[in-house]
Scaffold this motif. Structure first.
Motif, PDB file in Angstrom:
ATOM      1  N   PHE A 150       0.831  -1.202   0.000  1.00  0.00           N
ATOM      2  CA  PHE A 150       0.000   0.000   0.000  1.00  0.00           C
ATOM      3  C   PHE A 150       0.870   1.259   0.000  1.00  0.00           C
ATOM      4  N   GLU A 151       1.973   1.231   0.735  1.00  0.00           N
ATOM      5  CA  GLU A 151       2.813   2.421   0.833  1.00  0.00           C
ATOM      6  C   GLU A 151       3.529   2.740  -0.479  1.00  0.00           C
ATOM      7  N   TRP A 152       3.542   1.796  -1.415  1.00  0.00           N
ATOM      8  CA  TRP A 152       4.053   2.093  -2.759  1.00  0.00           C
ATOM      9  C   TRP A 152       3.305   3.278  -3.353  1.00  0.00           C
ATOM     10  N   PHE A 153       1.977   3.330  -3.132  1.00  0.00           N
ATOM     11  CA  PHE A 153       1.178   4.446  -3.649  1.00  0.00           C
ATOM     12  C   PHE A 153       1.617   5.779  -3.036  1.00  0.00           C
ATOM     13  N   LEU A 154       2.105   5.725  -1.803  1.00  0.00           N
ATOM     14  CA  LEU A 154       2.353   6.947  -1.030  1.00  0.00           C
ATOM     15  C   LEU A 154       3.788   7.432  -1.123  1.00  0.00           C
ATOM     16  N   GLY A 155       4.637   6.727  -1.895  1.00  0.00           N
ATOM     17  CA  GLY A 155       5.999   7.199  -2.106  1.00  0.00           C
ATOM     18  C   GLY A 155       7.080   6.263  -1.617  1.00  0.00           C
ATOM     19  N   ARG A 156       6.719   5.154  -0.989  1.00  0.00           N
ATOM     20  CA  ARG A 156       7.739   4.180  -0.588  1.00  0.00           C
ATOM     21  C   ARG A 156       7.978   3.253  -1.778  1.00  0.00           C
ATOM     22  N   ASN A 157       8.716   3.758  -2.749  1.00  0.00           N
ATOM     23  CA  ASN A 157       8.934   3.044  -4.010  1.00  0.00           C
ATOM     24  C   ASN A 157      10.309   3.410  -4.572  1.00  0.00           C
ATOM     25  N   ASP A 158      10.614   2.942  -5.762  1.00  0.00           N
ATOM     26  CA  ASP A 158      11.950   3.132  -6.330  1.00  0.00           C
ATOM     27  C   ASP A 158      12.332   4.593  -6.498  1.00  0.00           C
ATOM     28  N   LEU A 159      11.374   5.445  -6.769  1.00  0.00           N
ATOM     29  CA  LEU A 159      11.685   6.862  -6.994  1.00  0.00           C
ATOM     30  C   LEU A 159      11.420   7.732  -5.770  1.00  0.00           C
ATOM     31  N   GLY A 160      10.821   7.159  -4.754  1.00  0.00           N
ATOM     32  CA  GLY A 160      10.483   7.957  -3.575  1.00  0.00           C
ATOM     33  C   GLY A 160       9.435   9.009  -3.855  1.00  0.00           C
ATOM     34  N   LEU A 161       8.580   8.755  -4.862  1.00  0.00           N
ATOM     35  CA  LEU A 161       7.557   9.726  -5.261  1.00  0.00           C
ATOM     36  C   LEU A 161       6.166   9.133  -5.087  1.00  0.00           C
ATOM     37  N   PRO A 162       5.237   9.900  -4.551  1.00  0.00           N
ATOM     38  CA  PRO A 162       3.871   9.372  -4.397  1.00  0.00           C
ATOM     39  C   PRO A 162       3.137   9.318  -5.732  1.00  0.00           C
ATOM     40  N   LEU A 163       2.400   8.250  -5.945  1.00  0.00           N
ATOM     41  CA  LEU A 163       1.510   8.172  -7.104  1.00  0.00           C
ATOM     42  C   LEU A 163       0.142   8.741  -6.764  1.00  0.00           C
ATOM     43  N   TYR A 164      -0.241   8.653  -5.491  1.00  0.00           N
ATOM     44  CA  TYR A 164      -1.543   9.171  -5.087  1.00  0.00           C
ATOM     45  C   TYR A 164      -1.458  10.676  -4.898  1.00  0.00           C
ATOM     46  N   ASP A 165      -2.379  11.376  -5.523  1.00  0.00           N
ATOM     47  CA  ASP A 165      -2.453  12.836  -5.444  1.00  0.00           C
ATOM     48  C   ASP A 165      -3.527  13.198  -4.421  1.00  0.00           C
ATOM     49  N   SER A 166      -3.086  13.579  -3.231  1.00  0.00           N
ATOM     50  CA  SER A 166      -4.047  13.851  -2.161  1.00  0.00           C
ATOM     51  C   SER A 166      -4.868  15.100  -2.427  1.00  0.00           C
ATOM     52  N   SER A 167      -4.408  15.966  -3.347  1.00  0.00           N
ATOM     53  CA  SER A 167      -5.177  17.179  -3.635  1.00  0.00           C
ATOM     54  C   SER A 167      -6.363  16.897  -4.544  1.00  0.00           C
ATOM     55  N   SER A 168      -6.251  15.865  -5.395  1.00  0.00           N
ATOM     56  CA  SER A 168      -7.332  15.569  -6.337  1.00  0.00           C
ATOM     57  C   SER A 168      -8.060  14.269  -6.028  1.00  0.00           C
ATOM     58  N   GLY A 169      -7.406  13.406  -5.245  1.00  0.00           N
ATOM     59  CA  GLY A 169      -7.976  12.077  -5.025  1.00  0.00           C
ATOM     60  C   GLY A 169      -7.704  11.142  -6.180  1.00  0.00           C
ATOM     61  N   GLY A 170      -6.822  11.531  -7.105  1.00  0.00           N
ATOM     62  CA  GLY A 170      -6.481  10.683  -8.238  1.00  0.00           C
ATOM     63  C   GLY A 170      -5.158   9.973  -8.017  1.00  0.00           C
ATOM     64  N   CYS A 171      -4.844   9.050  -8.901  1.00  0.00           N
ATOM     65  CA  CYS A 171      -3.611   8.286  -8.801  1.00  0.00           C
ATOM     66  C   CYS A 171      -2.959   8.209 -10.176  1.00  0.00           C
ATOM     67  N   GLY A 172      -1.627   8.435 -10.233  1.00  0.00           N
ATOM     68  CA  GLY A 172      -0.904   8.361 -11.480  1.00  0.00           C
ATOM     69  C   GLY A 172      -0.994   6.981 -12.101  1.00  0.00           C
ATOM     70  N   ASP A 173      -0.943   6.942 -13.430  1.00  0.00           N
ATOM     71  CA  ASP A 173      -1.150   5.687 -14.151  1.00  0.00           C
ATOM     72  C   ASP A 173       0.029   4.725 -14.071  1.00  0.00           C
ATOM     73  N   GLY A 174       1.132   5.129 -13.497  1.00  0.00           N
ATOM     74  CA  GLY A 174       2.238   4.205 -13.358  1.00  0.00           C
ATOM     75  C   GLY A 174       3.490   4.907 -12.900  1.00  0.00           C
ATOM     76  N   LEU A 175       4.456   4.095 -12.490  1.00  0.00           N
ATOM     77  CA  LEU A 175       5.763   4.607 -12.088  1.00  0.00           C
ATOM     78  C   LEU A 175       6.751   4.242 -13.192  1.00  0.00           C
ATOM     79  N   HIS A 176       7.229   5.266 -13.895  1.00  0.00           N
ATOM     80  CA  HIS A 176       8.207   5.070 -14.958  1.00  0.00           C
ATOM     81  C   HIS A 176       9.617   5.101 -14.359  1.00  0.00           C
TER      82      HIS A 176
END
Length: 759
Positions: free
Chosen positions: A695-721
């Motif tokens: 779950f924390e992958w969505f929040l930035g605990r991932n290879d790039l250290g960047l969140p995919l979930y956008d808390s300002s819009s409630g949307g989520c990026g389509d992938g981690l490139h």
């Protein structure tokens, strides 16, 4: 024994909310405050509507019954204000979550002794109700019931220790023993014999049977008038309007007793109620359900020394025993008429019955009941100090449940219209050119059902509107001639194919299986079941392993509501065997997997066996599901400990390279779901940690250290490139995040997530 607790908190509904629990909580709190003037008594009020109520100062905190987080905040309030004891009023219907399980989130965190008054004790609970009750018993220091039958059921059905249970009668106001004629003039019924039923109106009250009895009663006693006092239950009004009350009025007219029935459509104050009770000669409770352990209305009238004719629900059986009233069979107007006439034909019998009732009622007045509660509170504190609970001995802020991001569905709503949810987005703007698909509407419909079950925001009517659109799309997608879901639809509402892929069909079945098993909307449940039954036969011919897995997840949901469907159970058996055979034909010691390539939605294969396997005759299925999931977690974890899903740019072939990018949100979602299923099956806490990692992958605990979930819009990026997060927030990705959040929410607080050794 200890002195009176300095700070006593009460939890339940509270006046001016119109329900029996609210009245009881208010009256108990006030009675205890009067009996213990040196104690600080305050209440927490359960709200059943967004606008709340204009509570008195005694209410110090409020909870939204459907908002799980508000239960945690209430626990914080109680802990930080050092409440010495918490008195909980329990009724399944006033707390959110499956079978009111949200309450357990509060009880898991409060540190003070808990005394729980059980207003309902079910002899034949469903599985969710049983789990909640067993956990409630475990987390309460003392249990209060209002009848011996309640204590008996607690012991025999739930294994509650007798030493933990107190029987304290329902409290009542202290009313003088007066002749009924003293009050009748103000109601315009002087010189008449008054029958009364009062309380919130609803079909379970059985008032229609009392009205059916009136012609026979009036024939023998023409001066009888029947007062039906009380507003229709607010929840019934919201759903059905005043149809029940209007039906009663039409029935009285049809039976020729319209002039002998008076409806008072209002919730009266205690002072007004005392006067109505005072004017009563005989009280009627023609309730339809035997399994009612407590009736406040019966207690009020009985304790005031009124004769009662009642059906034999459990509370009435005890109060009216030894000639303290007359019991009549359920749904029997003739017996009601005979019971009423037995009193009216024999005034001496009526007087003796009243005197017996009034005598027992002296033990029920609020000062006496408050004293019993104070003794119970003191006992709970003494016992807690003598045997502290280990669960609270090391309580710290760090030990509290995992904080999830606040629910924000703005982007889901933005991506949805009356047709359904749109597939893709350009940045955070819906891309109309790509249209709609069954895959995403299936995911969205599942999300709505999970969120409605969890409660909280958005308001249920918004969820219902969204769910209706998504289910309508699925219904339109089903080709009745072929039994297959179509998948792609243009924005102009033209289908682009006659049948979708096997995977999309199975996802559609998963969604409608979920609707059939979980939806609280009756129309949604029926349509979902219809669509499932129309679409499951074609699965026999499918060859996609992921379609088998998605279908198995839907079958599990469907069978939770229709467990005897032999054809569906046989299909589950066959699909589980196919997955087991697939694994056996491919798996090795170093590659314990179903196929020679690990591709997409991988964890769903494991999850399907973990959930479906134990219900089949295949003893290996569960272990294969767990073993394959262990391997999958091991290859999707970096040395630094974060989740790294198999990338879609090449996937992972046996003896080949592991594709690291592009990483897809559906992979994280599938891993969350599968690990939580593994935890429920094994109670192994390591699976919860793996779910949290994914779950924390969505929040930035991932290879790039960047969140995919956008808390300002409630949307989520389509992938981690490899170098960035996709800026497009499509439906699949956004729904993957919100579905993962919903499942983590269930895991944190649901009855299924409670460890077996919880104290």
């Amino acid at each position: 024994m200890d002195a009176t607790p300095p700070r006593i908190a009460f939890l339940g509904g509270y006046l001016p909310r119109l329900c029996g629990i609210a009245t009881f909580t208010h009256d108990l709190c006030e009675a205890v405050a009067a009996a213990a003037p040196d104690s600080q008594c305050y209440a927490g009020a359960m709200n059943d509507r967004i606008e709340a109520y204009d509570y008195p100062p005694r209410v110090r905190f409020e909870l939204d019954e459907k908002d799980l987080d508000s239960y945690r905040r209430a626990a914080d309030f109680l802990n930080f204000n050092n409440a010495d004891v918490l008195c909980v009023q329990h009724e399944f219907g006033i707390y959110g979550g499956p079978a009111g399980s949200h309450l357990l989130a509060l009880l898991k965190e409060v540190r003070m002794p808990v005394v729980t008054t059980l207003h309902t004790v079910l002899r034949d609970p469903n599985p969710a109700q049983r789990k909640v009750m067993e956990e409630l018993i475990r987390r309460s220091d003392r249990l209060v019931v209002m009848a011996r039958k309640g204590a008996e059921i607690l012991r025999e059905t739930y294994g509650a220790p007798d030493a933990k249970v107190e029987i304290i009668l329902h409290g009542i106001p202290d009313m003088p023993y007066l002749d009924s004629s003293f009050y009748k003039a103000q109601f315009g019924v002087e010189g008449r014999t008054v029958l009364l039923t009062f309380g919130l109106l609803g079909p379970g009250k059985g008032i229609e049977y009392a009205i059916e009895a009136l012609p026979e009663i009036v024939k023998r006693h023409p001066n009888v008038v029947y007062l039906v006092l009380g507003a229709t239950h607010p929840h019934l009004v919201a759903r059905d309007g005043e149809s029940y009350r209007l039906g009663l009025e039409r029935l009285a007219e049809d039976r020729g007793v319209k002039d002998h029935v008076i409806f008072y459509n209002r919730f009266v104050s205690l002072e007004d109620l005392k006067e109505f009770i005072g004017a009563t000669d005989i009280y009627l409770t023609p309730y339809l359900n035997e399994a009612q352990i407590t009736s406040g209305t019966l207690a009020y009238v009985f304790g005031a020394g009124k004769a009662v004719v009642s059906t034999p629900y459990w509370h009435a059986q005890e109060l009216l025993a030894e000639d303290r009233g007359i019991l009549v069979p359920f749904r029997d107007p003739q017996a009601i008429a005979q019971g009423v006439c037995a009193f009216l034909d024999d005034p001496d019998c009526l007087r003796r019955t009243r005197e017996k009732a009034y005598g027992l009622g002296r033990a029920m007045i609020w000062p006496a009941v408050a004293q019993r509660y104070l003794e119970t509170f003191q006992l709970a504190r003494t016992e807690r100090r003598a045997a502290p609970r280990s669960a609270f001995a090391n309580w710290t802020l760090a030990s509290r449940p995992y904080d999830l991001p606040p629910l924000r569905l703005d982007h889901v709503v933005r991506m949805s219209d009356a047709t359904g949810i749109i597939q893709h987005a350009s940045f955070n703007v819906p891309n109309y050119h790509e249209g709609y698909c069954t895959d995403d509407n299936a995911r969205a419909f599942i999300l709505c059902n999970l969120l409605d079950e969890l409660g909280g925001r958005p308001p249920s009517e918004n969820l219902d509107r969204l769910a209706t659109s998504y289910l309508a799309f699925l219904s339109a997608a089903m080709n009745r001639e072929t039994g297959r879901f179509r998948n792609f639809m243009s924005h102009g509402r033209s289908w682009l194919e006659e049948a979708g892929s096997e995977d999309s069909h199975a996802r559609g079945l998963w969604a409608v299986g979920t609707g059939a098993g979980r939806s609280r909307n009756a129309g949604h449940r029926r349509l979902s079941a219809h669509l499932f039954e129309h679409g499951f036969p074609v699965l026999e011919a499918f060859s996609s392993p992921r379609a088998w897995a998605f279908a198995l997840l839907g079958i599990q949901e469907y069978l939770s509501a229709f467990p005897e469907q032999a054809e569906v159970k046989a299909l589950r058996e066959g699909l589980v065997q196919r997955l087991v055979s697939l694994w056996k034909g491919c798996a090795t010691e170093n590659w314990p997997w179903f196929e020679s390539t690990a591709t997409y939605d991988n964890a769903r294969l494991c999850q399907a066996l973990i959930l479906g396997g134990p219900s089949t005759s295949n003893p290996e299925a569960l272990e294969i599901g767990l073993r394959s999931l262990r391997w999958l977690t091991s290859i999707q974890k970096t040395q630094s400990g974060h989740f790294r899903p198999i990338g879609c740019n090449g996937f992972y072939e046996r003896d080949g390279a592991h594709a690291y990018f592009d990483q897809q949100p559906v992979e994280a979602q599938a891993m969350v779901s599968a690990c939580l299923a593994a935890h429920r099956a094994t109670r192994d806490e390591s699976w919860l940690r793996e779910a949290k990692r994914a779950f924390e992958w969505f929040l930035g605990r991932n290879d790039l250290g960047l969140p995919l979930y956008d808390s300002s819009s409630g949307g989520c990026g389509d992938g981690l490139h490899q170098d960035r997060v996709s800026e497009n927030q499509g439906a699949e990705s956004t729904l993957a995040f919100h579905l993962s959040r919903a499942e983590m929410n269930f895991a944190e607080h649901s009855i299924e997530a409670l460890p077996d050794n919880a104290s």
